[in-house]
Motif scaffolding. Structure first.
Motif, PDB file in Angstrom:
ATOM      1  N   HIS A  44       0.829  -1.210   0.000  1.00 22.48           N
ATOM      2  CA  HIS A  44       0.000   0.000   0.000  1.00 22.48           C
ATOM      3  C   HIS A  44       0.864   1.262   0.000  1.00 22.48           C
ATOM      4  O   HIS A  44       0.667   2.164  -0.822  1.00 22.48           O
ATOM      5  CB  HIS A  44      -0.925  -0.028   1.226  1.00 22.48           C
ATOM      6  N   SER A  60      -6.974   3.247  -0.686  1.00 19.76           N
ATOM      7  CA  SER A  60      -7.594   2.075  -0.058  1.00 19.76           C
ATOM      8  C   SER A  60      -8.891   1.700  -0.763  1.00 19.76           C
ATOM      9  O   SER A  60      -9.137   0.524  -1.047  1.00 19.76           O
ATOM     10  CB  SER A  60      -7.880   2.347   1.419  1.00 19.76           C
ATOM     11  N   LEU A  63      -8.129   0.261  -4.298  1.00 23.35           N
ATOM     12  CA  LEU A  63      -7.600  -1.093  -4.207  1.00 23.35           C
ATOM     13  C   LEU A  63      -8.716  -2.097  -3.908  1.00 23.35           C
ATOM     14  O   LEU A  63      -8.756  -3.186  -4.500  1.00 23.35           O
ATOM     15  CB  LEU A  63      -6.500  -1.178  -3.136  1.00 23.35           C
ATOM     16  N   ARG A  74      -4.994  -9.398  -3.637  1.00 21.55           N
ATOM     17  CA  ARG A  74      -4.509  -8.913  -2.342  1.00 21.55           C
ATOM     18  C   ARG A  74      -4.050 -10.120  -1.539  1.00 21.55           C
ATOM     19  O   ARG A  74      -4.814 -11.053  -1.321  1.00 21.55           O
ATOM     20  CB  ARG A  74      -5.638  -8.193  -1.602  1.00 21.55           C
ATOM     21  N   TYR A  86      -0.032  -6.344  -3.075  1.00 15.37           N
ATOM     22  CA  TYR A  86      -0.978  -6.307  -4.186  1.00 15.37           C
ATOM     23  C   TYR A  86      -0.249  -6.652  -5.478  1.00 15.37           C
ATOM     24  O   TYR A  86       0.899  -6.259  -5.682  1.00 15.37           O
ATOM     25  CB  TYR A  86      -1.601  -4.914  -4.318  1.00 15.37           C
TER      26      TYR A  86
END
Length: 119
Positions: A44, A60, A63, A74, A86
């Protein structure tokens, strides 16, 4: 005669074109996909630093949406502190040639400033 991608009288959302746009539309989704295609696996904060202008919460959300749409994977590691990585899914990888073509088109047409008019 070639069939159009957005036939008259049909909602764009009900077409393949509309579906594709719903998956990659938005300010950051294509950028996230591109970074993951270039780096294979990212965390992240790595994505946040690479993109630079994206707020933490927005990243966030993007994703999560990309994961729900099956474009990214993920992977969470059960450790302290938690580690999450990711990467692109096979479905996500299949979009990269389309994004490459969009990039090439943009580079070829960037010098054409059609949005301004002289008075």
């Amino acid at each position: 005669m070639k069939e159009t991608c957005v036939p008259t009288g049909i909602s764009v959302k009900a077409t393949g074109f509309g579906h594709t746009l719903s998956l990659i539309g938005g300010k950051y989704k294509m950028i996230i996909l591109y970074w993951l295609s270039e780096n294979k696996i990212m965390r992240h904060n790595e994505l946040k630093r690479s993109i630079g202008t994206i707020p933490f919460k927005t990243l966030s959300i993007m994703l999560k949406e990309l994961e729900q749409d099956g474009l990214i994977v993920r992977k969470e590691y059960p450790q302290v502190p938690p580690k999450v990585e990711y990467s692109l899914s096979d479905r996500g990888h299949s979009l990269i040639p389309i994004l490459d073509m969009m990039c090439e088109w943009g580079e070829q047409n960037a010098d054409l400033d059609l949005c301004t008019t002289e008075e």
